[in-house]
Design a protein around this motif. Structure first.
Motif, PDB file in Angstrom:
ATOM      1  N   ARG A 106     -27.766  27.252  -0.127  1.00 26.01           N
ATOM      2  CA  ARG A 106     -27.244  26.741  -1.287  1.00 26.01           C
ATOM      3  C   ARG A 106     -27.243  27.606  -2.234  1.00 26.01           C
ATOM      4  NH1 ARG A 106     -23.586  22.564  -2.927  1.00 26.01           N
ATOM      5  NH2 ARG A 106     -23.347  22.022  -1.034  1.00 26.01           N
ATOM      6  N   LEU A 107     -26.866  28.492  -3.416  1.00 28.90           N
ATOM      7  CA  LEU A 107     -26.985  28.432  -4.581  1.00 28.90           C
ATOM      8  C   LEU A 107     -26.419  27.705  -5.691  1.00 28.90           C
ATOM      9  CD1 LEU A 107     -28.128  30.994  -6.111  1.00 28.90           C
ATOM     10  CD2 LEU A 107     -25.867  32.178  -5.930  1.00 28.90           C
ATOM     11  N   LEU A 154     -32.884  29.597  -4.795  1.00 28.31           N
ATOM     12  CA  LEU A 154     -31.904  29.221  -3.230  1.00 28.31           C
ATOM     13  C   LEU A 154     -32.246  28.229  -2.158  1.00 28.31           C
ATOM     14  CD1 LEU A 154     -31.444  33.069  -1.568  1.00 28.31           C
ATOM     15  CD2 LEU A 154     -29.598  31.747  -2.418  1.00 28.31           C
ATOM     16  N   LYS A 155     -31.578  27.794  -1.924  1.00 31.15           N
ATOM     17  CA  LYS A 155     -32.373  26.352  -1.210  1.00 31.15           C
ATOM     18  C   LYS A 155     -32.035  26.041   0.039  1.00 31.15           C
ATOM     19  CE  LYS A 155     -32.081  20.983  -1.876  1.00 31.15           C
ATOM     20  NZ  LYS A 155     -31.911  20.223  -2.553  1.00 31.15           N
ATOM     21  N   PHE A 156     -32.765  25.822   0.914  1.00 32.23           N
ATOM     22  CA  PHE A 156     -31.824  25.883   2.432  1.00 32.23           C
ATOM     23  C   PHE A 156     -32.386  24.304   2.469  1.00 32.23           C
ATOM     24  CE2 PHE A 156     -32.770  30.214   2.127  1.00 32.23           C
ATOM     25  CZ  PHE A 156     -32.187  30.913   2.096  1.00 32.23           C
ATOM     26  N   THR A 157     -31.155  23.542   3.613  1.00 31.52           N
ATOM     27  CA  THR A 157     -31.339  22.173   3.116  1.00 31.52           C
ATOM     28  C   THR A 157     -31.058  22.427   5.306  1.00 31.52           C
ATOM     29  OG1 THR A 157     -30.326  21.353   1.701  1.00 31.52           O
ATOM     30  CG2 THR A 157     -30.398  19.891   3.512  1.00 31.52           C
ATOM     31  N   VAL A 158     -32.514  21.160   6.407  1.00 27.55           N
ATOM     32  CA  VAL A 158     -32.005  21.308   7.534  1.00 27.55           C
ATOM     33  C   VAL A 158     -31.598  20.128   7.615  1.00 27.55           C
ATOM     34  CG1 VAL A 158     -33.614  20.930   9.703  1.00 27.55           C
ATOM     35  CG2 VAL A 158     -34.233  22.738   8.077  1.00 27.55           C
ATOM     36  N   VAL A 159     -30.613  19.898   8.479  1.00 30.02           N
ATOM     37  CA  VAL A 159     -29.607  18.327   8.198  1.00 30.02           C
ATOM     38  C   VAL A 159     -29.423  18.234   9.900  1.00 30.02           C
ATOM     39  CG1 VAL A 159     -27.385  18.107   7.836  1.00 30.02           C
ATOM     40  CG2 VAL A 159     -27.789  19.938   6.617  1.00 30.02           C
ATOM     41  N   SER A 160     -29.735  17.452   9.950  1.00 26.04           N
ATOM     42  CA  SER A 160     -28.951  16.397  11.477  1.00 26.04           C
ATOM     43  C   SER A 160     -27.803  16.334  11.212  1.00 26.04           C
ATOM     44  CB  SER A 160     -30.291  15.519  11.184  1.00 26.04           C
ATOM     45  OG  SER A 160     -30.235  14.354  12.650  1.00 26.04           O
ATOM     46  N   ASP A 161     -27.064  17.555  12.732  1.00 29.34           N
ATOM     47  CA  ASP A 161     -25.817  16.946  12.912  1.00 29.34           C
ATOM     48  C   ASP A 161     -25.829  15.536  14.291  1.00 29.34           C
ATOM     49  OD1 ASP A 161     -23.925  17.372  13.118  1.00 29.34           O
ATOM     50  OD2 ASP A 161     -23.443  19.189  14.317  1.00 29.34           O
ATOM     51  N   PRO A 162     -25.386  14.218  14.050  1.00 29.57           N
ATOM     52  CA  PRO A 162     -25.146  13.189  14.815  1.00 29.57           C
ATOM     53  C   PRO A 162     -24.754  14.274  16.217  1.00 29.57           C
ATOM     54  CG  PRO A 162     -23.847  12.768  12.761  1.00 29.57           C
ATOM     55  CD  PRO A 162     -24.559  13.998  12.486  1.00 29.57           C
ATOM     56  N   PRO A 163     -25.159  13.345  17.268  1.00 27.47           N
ATOM     57  CA  PRO A 163     -24.512  13.685  18.959  1.00 27.47           C
ATOM     58  C   PRO A 163     -23.465  13.295  18.670  1.00 27.47           C
ATOM     59  CG  PRO A 163     -25.812  12.284  19.353  1.00 27.47           C
ATOM     60  CD  PRO A 163     -26.442  12.497  17.659  1.00 27.47           C
ATOM     61  N   GLU A 164     -21.866  13.642  19.234  1.00 31.98           N
ATOM     62  CA  GLU A 164     -21.061  13.848  19.479  1.00 31.98           C
ATOM     63  C   GLU A 164     -20.413  12.019  20.274  1.00 31.98           C
ATOM     64  OE1 GLU A 164     -18.386  15.507  19.833  1.00 31.98           O
ATOM     65  OE2 GLU A 164     -19.201  17.503  18.701  1.00 31.98           O
ATOM     66  N   ASP A 165     -21.003  11.581  20.463  1.00 30.38           N
ATOM     67  CA  ASP A 165     -21.183   9.920  20.775  1.00 30.38           C
ATOM     68  C   ASP A 165     -21.445   9.076  20.184  1.00 30.38           C
ATOM     69  OD1 ASP A 165     -23.236  10.562  21.635  1.00 30.38           O
ATOM     70  OD2 ASP A 165     -24.108   9.528  23.402  1.00 30.38           O
ATOM     71  N   GLU A 166     -22.393   9.546  18.935  1.00 29.00           N
ATOM     72  CA  GLU A 166     -22.597   8.839  17.954  1.00 29.00           C
ATOM     73  C   GLU A 166     -22.069   9.454  17.192  1.00 29.00           C
ATOM     74  OE1 GLU A 166     -25.973   6.695  18.020  1.00 29.00           O
ATOM     75  OE2 GLU A 166     -26.805   7.415  20.044  1.00 29.00           O
ATOM     76  N   GLN A 167     -20.912   9.044  16.812  1.00 24.67           N
ATOM     77  CA  GLN A 167     -19.677   9.860  15.205  1.00 24.67           C
ATOM     78  C   GLN A 167     -20.161   8.739  14.322  1.00 24.67           C
ATOM     79  OE1 GLN A 167     -19.234  12.748  14.146  1.00 24.67           O
ATOM     80  NE2 GLN A 167     -19.789  13.683  16.633  1.00 24.67           N
TER      81      GLN A 167
END
Length: 166
Positions: free
Chosen positions: A33-34, A91-104
């Motif tokens: 993100r800028l 510049l900000k870099f964010t590491v994001v956890s993407d929930p698993p398909e079965d845990e929407q």
């Protein structure tokens, strides 16, 4: 004259932390993100790396800052060069956890943040090429949870903006 900032997110490695221990954190993607202009994210989320491994995104993006079409971004770069204590010069870099398909029902969760100072690139007159930057824990900014390898080529754009400021 190159009127753009090139950004590449190469890879991510994690150190032992709450993040590696947390089993609900499985897939990770990275957002860049800028200020409030622009957020780009890696199209893939990849399995969380374990024990000293790295995950490779090899994702590149470009922020155009030419006068004709991208005046707002350009004005923002000017403000970075002209205002000495602007904390938004990064510049900000964010590491994001993407929930698993079965845990929407789980939300995407910010895991960590890493920063590159555009002002510092200009001051040192040196782009950042394939450099490891610290990823700080989103819950505790004093804790380093990993390293993100990034390239930020902004110097020629910043020089061009700087010429204009004078």
């Amino acid at each position: 004259e190159v009127e753009k900032i090139q950004i590449k997110i190469t890879s991510l490695g994690l150190t032992e932390s709450r993040v590696t221990a947390d089993e609900t954190i499985q897939q990770l993607f990275v957002e860049c993100r800028l200020n409030n202009f622009l957020a780009e994210e890696t199209p893939l989320s990849l399995p969380k790396p374990t024990g000293g491994q790295r995950i490779h995104y090899n994702y590149s993006t470009v922020i155009n800052v030419d006068k004709e079409d991208n005046r707002a971004e350009r004005e923002y770069l000017k403000s970075i060069l002209l205002k000495p204590d602007l904390s938004a010069d990064r510049l900000k870099f964010t590491v994001v956890s993407d929930p698993p398909e079965d845990e929407q029902d789980l939300e995407c969760e910010d895991i960590g943040f890493a920063y590159v100072s555009l002002k510092e690139i200009f001051q040192k007159q040196r782009d950042i090429i394939e450099q490891d930057i610290d990823v700080l824990d989103a819950q505790d900014a004093s804790a380093v949870i990993g390293k993100l390898t990034v390239t930020v080529e902004a110097l020629s754009a910043l020089r061009s903006v700087h010429e204009e400021c004078r």
